[in-house]
Design a protein around this motif. Sequence first.
Motif, PDB file in Angstrom:
ATOM      1  N   LEU A 179      -5.330   0.828   1.212  1.00 24.65           N
ATOM      2  CA  LEU A 179      -4.855  -0.320  -0.183  1.00 24.65           C
ATOM      3  C   LEU A 179      -6.029   0.753  -0.751  1.00 24.65           C
ATOM      4  CD1 LEU A 179      -5.639  -3.600   1.449  1.00 24.65           C
ATOM      5  CD2 LEU A 179      -3.401  -2.357   0.287  1.00 24.65           C
ATOM      6  N   GLU A 180      -7.210   1.429  -1.132  1.00 20.50           N
ATOM      7  CA  GLU A 180      -7.706   1.951  -1.724  1.00 20.50           C
ATOM      8  C   GLU A 180      -6.911   2.908  -1.899  1.00 20.50           C
ATOM      9  OE1 GLU A 180     -10.879   0.498  -2.464  1.00 20.50           O
ATOM     10  OE2 GLU A 180     -12.087  -0.765  -0.938  1.00 20.50           O
ATOM     11  N   ILE A 181      -6.273   3.969  -2.073  1.00 20.61           N
ATOM     12  CA  ILE A 181      -5.931   4.827  -2.351  1.00 20.61           C
ATOM     13  C   ILE A 181      -4.488   4.188  -3.447  1.00 20.61           C
ATOM     14  CG2 ILE A 181      -3.622   6.412  -1.569  1.00 20.61           C
ATOM     15  CD1 ILE A 181      -6.237   6.951   0.833  1.00 20.61           C
ATOM     16  N   ALA A 182      -3.928   3.241  -2.683  1.00 17.98           N
ATOM     17  CA  ALA A 182      -2.705   2.573  -3.854  1.00 17.98           C
ATOM     18  C   ALA A 182      -4.189   1.957  -4.930  1.00 17.98           C
ATOM     19  CB  ALA A 182      -2.204   1.389  -3.376  1.00 17.98           C
TER      20      ALA A 182
ATOM     21  N   THR B 188      10.848   6.680   1.754  1.00 24.26           N
ATOM     22  CA  THR B 188       9.736   5.557   1.310  1.00 24.26           C
ATOM     23  C   THR B 188       9.046   7.562   2.743  1.00 24.26           C
ATOM     24  OG1 THR B 188      10.202   4.880   3.541  1.00 24.26           O
ATOM     25  CG2 THR B 188      10.103   3.419   1.134  1.00 24.26           C
ATOM     26  N   PRO B 189       7.110   6.851   2.678  1.00 26.02           N
ATOM     27  CA  PRO B 189       7.029   7.828   3.525  1.00 26.02           C
ATOM     28  C   PRO B 189       6.588   7.858   4.726  1.00 26.02           C
ATOM     29  CG  PRO B 189       5.653   6.407   1.916  1.00 26.02           C
ATOM     30  CD  PRO B 189       6.803   6.223   1.433  1.00 26.02           C
TER      31      PRO B 189
ATOM     32  N   GLY C 167      -1.669  -5.304   2.627  1.00 27.45           N
ATOM     33  CA  GLY C 167      -1.380  -4.960   3.266  1.00 27.45           C
ATOM     34  C   GLY C 167      -2.567  -4.852   4.891  1.00 27.45           C
ATOM     35  N   ARG C 168      -2.384  -4.012   5.313  1.00 27.56           N
ATOM     36  CA  ARG C 168      -3.438  -4.100   6.878  1.00 27.56           C
ATOM     37  C   ARG C 168      -3.908  -2.758   6.473  1.00 27.56           C
ATOM     38  NH1 ARG C 168       0.309  -3.033  11.941  1.00 27.56           N
ATOM     39  NH2 ARG C 168       0.660  -1.353  10.955  1.00 27.56           N
TER      40      ARG C 168
ATOM     41  N   SER D  27       0.776  -1.193   0.124  1.00 25.03           N
ATOM     42  CA  SER D  27       0.020  -0.189  -0.032  1.00 25.03           C
ATOM     43  C   SER D  27       1.265   1.407   0.004  1.00 25.03           C
ATOM     44  CB  SER D  27      -0.764  -0.302   0.792  1.00 25.03           C
ATOM     45  OG  SER D  27      -0.420  -0.349   2.583  1.00 25.03           O
ATOM     46  N   ASP D  28       2.455   1.240  -0.386  1.00 24.06           N
ATOM     47  CA  ASP D  28       2.698   2.799  -0.022  1.00 24.06           C
ATOM     48  C   ASP D  28       4.490   1.754   0.221  1.00 24.06           C
ATOM     49  OD1 ASP D  28       3.667   1.892   3.509  1.00 24.06           O
ATOM     50  OD2 ASP D  28       3.472   3.484   3.970  1.00 24.06           O
ATOM     51  N   GLY D  29       5.355   2.668  -0.292  1.00 22.02           N
ATOM     52  CA  GLY D  29       6.416   2.484  -0.019  1.00 22.02           C
ATOM     53  C   GLY D  29       6.940   1.223  -1.089  1.00 22.02           C
TER      54      GLY D  29
END
Length: 257
Positions: free
Chosen positions: A43-46, A191-192, A37-38, A15-17
Amino acid sequence: MKKLENKNAVITGGSDGIGLGIAHCFAENGANIILIGRETEKLEIAKKELSKYQTEIFILSADLSDIEQLNSLSNSILELCPNIDVLVNNAGIGKFVSFSEMEIPLLDLHLNLNVKSPYMLTKHLLPSLIEAKGNVINISSYFAHRMLPNRNTTAYSLTKGAINSFTKSLAFEIGHLGVRVNAIAPGSISTPQLSRNLESLTDDKQEAFHEMVKTIYPLGSIGKADDIGKASVFLASEDANWITGTILAVDGGLTTN
Protein backbone atom coordinates in the motif's frame (compact mmCIF):
# COMPACT_ATOMS: atom_id res chain seq x y z
CA MET A 1 -12.26 19.98 -15.76
CA LYS A 2 -11.20 16.43 -14.91
CA LYS A 3 -13.98 13.83 -14.90
CA LEU A 4 -13.66 12.96 -11.20
CA GLU A 5 -12.43 16.31 -9.90
CA ASN A 6 -12.65 16.40 -6.07
CA LYS A 7 -14.56 13.10 -5.92
CA ASN A 8 -13.67 10.72 -3.09
CA ALA A 9 -13.23 7.07 -4.07
CA VAL A 10 -12.70 3.92 -2.02
CA ILE A 11 -10.91 1.11 -3.90
CA THR A 12 -10.49 -2.32 -2.32
CA GLY A 13 -7.63 -4.53 -3.41
CA GLY A 14 -5.97 -1.34 -4.54
CA SER A 15 -2.28 -2.05 -3.94
CA ASP A 16 -1.59 -3.75 -7.27
CA GLY A 17 -3.15 -5.25 -10.39
CA ILE A 18 -6.57 -4.08 -11.52
CA GLY A 19 -7.20 -2.13 -8.31
CA LEU A 20 -4.03 -0.08 -8.69
CA GLY A 21 -4.81 0.47 -12.39
CA ILE A 22 -8.20 1.88 -11.40
CA ALA A 23 -6.56 4.05 -8.74
CA HIS A 24 -4.14 5.53 -11.29
CA CYS A 25 -6.97 6.39 -13.68
CA PHE A 26 -9.12 7.85 -10.90
CA ALA A 27 -6.33 10.00 -9.47
CA GLU A 28 -5.31 11.15 -12.95
CA ASN A 29 -8.90 12.35 -13.34
CA GLY A 30 -8.83 14.31 -10.10
CA ALA A 31 -10.21 11.87 -7.51
CA ASN A 32 -9.01 11.54 -3.95
CA ILE A 33 -8.38 7.88 -3.16
CA ILE A 34 -8.69 5.59 -0.16
CA LEU A 35 -6.81 2.39 -1.02
CA ILE A 36 -7.58 -0.75 0.96
CA GLY A 37 -5.39 -3.84 0.94
CA ARG A 38 -3.86 -6.45 3.19
CA GLU A 39 -0.16 -5.59 2.95
CA THR A 40 0.92 -2.24 4.35
CA GLU A 41 4.22 -2.28 2.47
CA LYS A 42 2.50 -2.73 -0.90
CA LEU A 43 0.00 0.00 0.00
CA GLU A 44 2.84 2.40 0.82
CA ILE A 45 4.47 1.68 -2.55
CA ALA A 46 1.15 2.26 -4.32
CA LYS A 47 0.63 5.53 -2.41
CA LYS A 48 4.06 6.74 -3.52
CA GLU A 49 3.22 5.88 -7.14
CA LEU A 50 -0.07 7.79 -6.95
CA SER A 51 1.42 10.88 -5.30
CA LYS A 52 2.41 12.27 -8.72
CA TYR A 53 -1.23 13.15 -9.41
CA GLN A 54 -1.36 15.59 -6.50
CA THR A 55 -4.66 14.35 -5.15
CA GLU A 56 -5.16 13.04 -1.62
CA ILE A 57 -4.18 9.39 -1.20
CA PHE A 58 -5.02 7.48 1.98
CA ILE A 59 -4.25 3.84 2.72
CA LEU A 60 -5.90 1.37 5.09
CA SER A 61 -4.69 -2.15 5.77
CA ALA A 62 -7.39 -4.77 6.33
CA ASP A 63 -8.18 -8.41 5.65
CA LEU A 64 -11.46 -8.10 3.78
CA SER A 65 -12.11 -11.84 4.05
CA ASP A 66 -12.63 -11.29 7.79
CA ILE A 67 -16.21 -10.02 7.73
CA GLU A 68 -16.00 -9.03 11.40
CA GLN A 69 -13.47 -6.33 10.46
CA LEU A 70 -15.76 -4.53 8.03
CA ASN A 71 -17.65 -2.43 10.56
CA SER A 72 -14.46 -0.98 12.08
CA LEU A 73 -12.94 -0.61 8.60
CA SER A 74 -15.97 1.35 7.44
CA ASN A 75 -15.66 3.63 10.47
CA SER A 76 -11.99 4.19 9.64
CA ILE A 77 -12.90 5.06 6.04
CA LEU A 78 -15.50 7.57 7.15
CA GLU A 79 -13.14 9.12 9.69
CA LEU A 80 -10.65 9.75 6.88
CA CYS A 81 -13.29 10.91 4.43
CA PRO A 82 -16.93 11.31 5.53
CA ASN A 83 -18.16 11.93 1.99
CA ILE A 84 -17.76 8.92 -0.29
CA ASP A 85 -18.65 9.43 -3.96
CA VAL A 86 -17.46 6.12 -5.41
CA LEU A 87 -16.94 2.64 -3.97
CA VAL A 88 -15.00 0.17 -6.11
CA ASN A 89 -15.37 -3.39 -4.82
CA ASN A 90 -12.33 -4.93 -6.51
CA ALA A 91 -10.69 -7.18 -3.91
CA GLY A 92 -11.18 -10.85 -4.64
CA ILE A 93 -9.70 -14.31 -4.86
CA GLY A 94 -9.79 -17.00 -7.52
CA LYS A 95 -8.31 -20.42 -6.75
CA PHE A 96 -8.99 -22.81 -9.60
CA VAL A 97 -9.55 -26.06 -7.77
CA SER A 98 -11.68 -28.88 -9.16
CA PHE A 99 -15.20 -29.25 -7.78
CA SER A 100 -14.38 -32.67 -6.31
CA GLU A 101 -11.36 -31.29 -4.44
CA MET A 102 -12.88 -28.04 -3.16
CA GLU A 103 -12.86 -27.94 0.64
CA ILE A 104 -15.19 -25.86 2.82
CA PRO A 105 -12.48 -23.46 4.14
CA LEU A 106 -11.44 -22.48 0.60
CA LEU A 107 -15.06 -22.17 -0.53
CA ASP A 108 -15.77 -19.95 2.49
CA LEU A 109 -12.76 -17.78 1.61
CA HIS A 110 -14.17 -17.22 -1.89
CA LEU A 111 -17.61 -16.40 -0.52
CA ASN A 112 -16.31 -14.08 2.20
CA LEU A 113 -13.91 -12.08 0.05
CA ASN A 114 -15.79 -12.08 -3.26
CA VAL A 115 -19.40 -11.79 -2.06
CA LYS A 116 -19.92 -11.00 1.62
CA SER A 117 -17.23 -8.34 1.78
CA PRO A 118 -18.52 -6.17 -1.10
CA TYR A 119 -22.09 -6.70 0.11
CA MET A 120 -21.37 -5.58 3.67
CA LEU A 121 -18.91 -2.80 2.82
CA THR A 122 -21.47 -1.32 0.44
CA LYS A 123 -24.10 -1.57 3.19
CA HIS A 124 -21.89 0.21 5.72
CA LEU A 125 -20.97 3.02 3.31
CA LEU A 126 -24.41 3.40 1.74
CA PRO A 127 -25.53 6.41 3.84
CA SER A 128 -22.47 8.34 2.67
CA LEU A 129 -23.05 7.25 -0.94
CA ILE A 130 -26.69 8.35 -0.72
CA GLU A 131 -25.64 11.74 0.64
CA ALA A 132 -23.20 12.15 -2.28
CA LYS A 133 -25.59 10.71 -4.90
CA GLY A 134 -22.62 8.47 -5.61
CA ASN A 135 -22.09 5.11 -7.24
CA VAL A 136 -20.75 1.61 -6.72
CA ILE A 137 -18.59 -0.32 -9.18
CA ASN A 138 -18.22 -4.06 -8.60
CA ILE A 139 -15.49 -5.99 -10.36
CA SER A 140 -16.96 -9.19 -11.75
CA SER A 141 -15.51 -11.60 -14.33
CA TYR A 142 -16.35 -13.28 -17.60
CA PHE A 143 -16.12 -16.49 -15.55
CA ALA A 144 -19.61 -15.72 -14.27
CA HIS A 145 -20.95 -17.16 -17.53
CA ARG A 146 -18.04 -18.12 -19.84
CA MET A 147 -15.87 -21.13 -19.02
CA LEU A 148 -12.50 -22.13 -20.48
CA PRO A 149 -10.94 -25.57 -20.97
CA ASN A 150 -8.74 -26.79 -18.13
CA ARG A 151 -9.86 -24.02 -15.76
CA ASN A 152 -11.81 -25.37 -12.77
CA THR A 153 -13.76 -22.33 -11.62
CA THR A 154 -16.88 -23.51 -9.79
CA ALA A 155 -16.19 -21.52 -6.59
CA TYR A 156 -14.93 -18.43 -8.40
CA SER A 157 -17.68 -18.52 -11.01
CA LEU A 158 -20.49 -18.84 -8.47
CA THR A 159 -19.16 -15.80 -6.58
CA LYS A 160 -18.93 -13.67 -9.72
CA GLY A 161 -22.42 -14.77 -10.75
CA ALA A 162 -23.54 -13.62 -7.30
CA ILE A 163 -21.83 -10.25 -7.82
CA ASN A 164 -23.69 -9.77 -11.11
CA SER A 165 -27.00 -10.52 -9.41
CA PHE A 166 -26.10 -8.26 -6.49
CA THR A 167 -25.24 -5.45 -8.91
CA LYS A 168 -28.56 -5.64 -10.73
CA SER A 169 -30.75 -6.14 -7.66
CA LEU A 170 -29.09 -3.37 -5.64
CA ALA A 171 -29.30 -0.98 -8.62
CA PHE A 172 -33.03 -1.71 -8.77
CA GLU A 173 -33.49 -1.31 -5.02
CA ILE A 174 -31.63 1.95 -4.42
CA GLY A 175 -31.90 3.77 -7.74
CA HIS A 176 -34.62 6.02 -6.32
CA LEU A 177 -32.07 7.21 -3.75
CA GLY A 178 -29.84 8.54 -6.50
CA VAL A 179 -27.12 5.89 -6.17
CA ARG A 180 -25.99 3.99 -9.27
CA VAL A 181 -24.59 0.43 -9.13
CA ASN A 182 -22.69 -1.16 -12.02
CA ALA A 183 -20.13 -3.89 -12.58
CA ILE A 184 -17.22 -4.48 -14.92
CA ALA A 185 -16.46 -8.00 -16.14
CA PRO A 186 -12.83 -8.03 -17.30
CA GLY A 187 -11.20 -10.57 -19.55
CA SER A 188 -7.67 -11.72 -18.77
CA ILE A 189 -5.64 -8.72 -17.60
CA SER A 190 -1.86 -8.37 -17.45
CA THR A 191 -1.23 -8.15 -13.71
CA PRO A 192 1.56 -9.29 -11.37
CA GLN A 193 -0.65 -12.22 -10.33
CA LEU A 194 -1.17 -13.34 -13.93
CA SER A 195 2.59 -13.08 -14.51
CA ARG A 196 3.26 -15.23 -11.45
CA ASN A 197 0.71 -17.79 -12.62
CA LEU A 198 2.32 -17.98 -16.06
CA GLU A 199 5.83 -18.24 -14.64
CA SER A 200 4.75 -21.29 -12.67
CA LEU A 201 3.88 -23.10 -15.92
CA THR A 202 6.20 -25.05 -18.17
CA ASP A 203 7.41 -23.38 -21.36
CA ASP A 204 4.99 -25.50 -23.40
CA LYS A 205 2.01 -24.44 -21.29
CA GLN A 206 3.03 -20.78 -21.44
CA GLU A 207 3.19 -21.01 -25.22
CA ALA A 208 -0.19 -22.75 -25.27
CA PHE A 209 -1.66 -19.87 -23.24
CA HIS A 210 -0.35 -17.25 -25.65
CA GLU A 211 -1.69 -19.21 -28.62
CA MET A 212 -5.07 -19.57 -26.90
CA VAL A 213 -5.23 -15.80 -26.41
CA LYS A 214 -4.70 -15.25 -30.13
CA THR A 215 -7.49 -17.76 -30.84
CA ILE A 216 -10.24 -16.82 -28.38
CA TYR A 217 -9.75 -13.05 -28.08
CA PRO A 218 -10.99 -11.28 -31.23
CA LEU A 219 -8.58 -8.41 -30.53
CA GLY A 220 -5.74 -10.91 -30.21
CA SER A 221 -4.39 -9.88 -26.83
CA ILE A 222 -5.15 -9.73 -23.14
CA GLY A 223 -5.94 -6.40 -21.49
CA LYS A 224 -4.07 -3.96 -19.27
CA ALA A 225 -5.10 -2.74 -15.84
CA ASP A 226 -5.76 0.76 -17.17
CA ASP A 227 -8.28 -0.68 -19.65
CA ILE A 228 -10.38 -1.49 -16.60
CA GLY A 229 -9.39 1.82 -15.02
CA LYS A 230 -10.64 3.88 -17.96
CA ALA A 231 -13.94 1.98 -18.02
CA SER A 232 -14.27 2.57 -14.28
CA VAL A 233 -13.70 6.32 -14.73
CA PHE A 234 -16.51 6.37 -17.28
CA LEU A 235 -18.94 4.51 -14.99
CA ALA A 236 -18.00 6.68 -12.00
CA SER A 237 -18.38 9.94 -13.91
CA GLU A 238 -21.34 12.05 -14.93
CA ASP A 239 -20.91 10.65 -18.45
CA ALA A 240 -22.67 7.54 -17.11
CA ASN A 241 -25.34 9.29 -15.06
CA TRP A 242 -28.15 7.29 -16.72
CA ILE A 243 -26.40 3.92 -16.47
CA THR A 244 -27.15 1.57 -13.60
CA GLY A 245 -27.50 -2.18 -13.19
CA THR A 246 -25.13 -2.79 -16.09
CA ILE A 247 -22.48 -5.54 -16.30
CA LEU A 248 -19.94 -3.97 -18.66
CA ALA A 249 -17.76 -6.51 -20.49
CA VAL A 250 -14.24 -5.17 -20.94
CA ASP A 251 -12.73 -8.32 -22.36
CA GLY A 252 -11.25 -7.80 -25.82
CA GLY A 253 -14.30 -9.50 -27.32
CA LEU A 254 -13.82 -12.79 -25.43
CA THR A 255 -17.51 -13.19 -24.66
CA THR A 256 -18.60 -12.68 -28.23
CA ASN A 257 -18.01 -16.40 -28.80
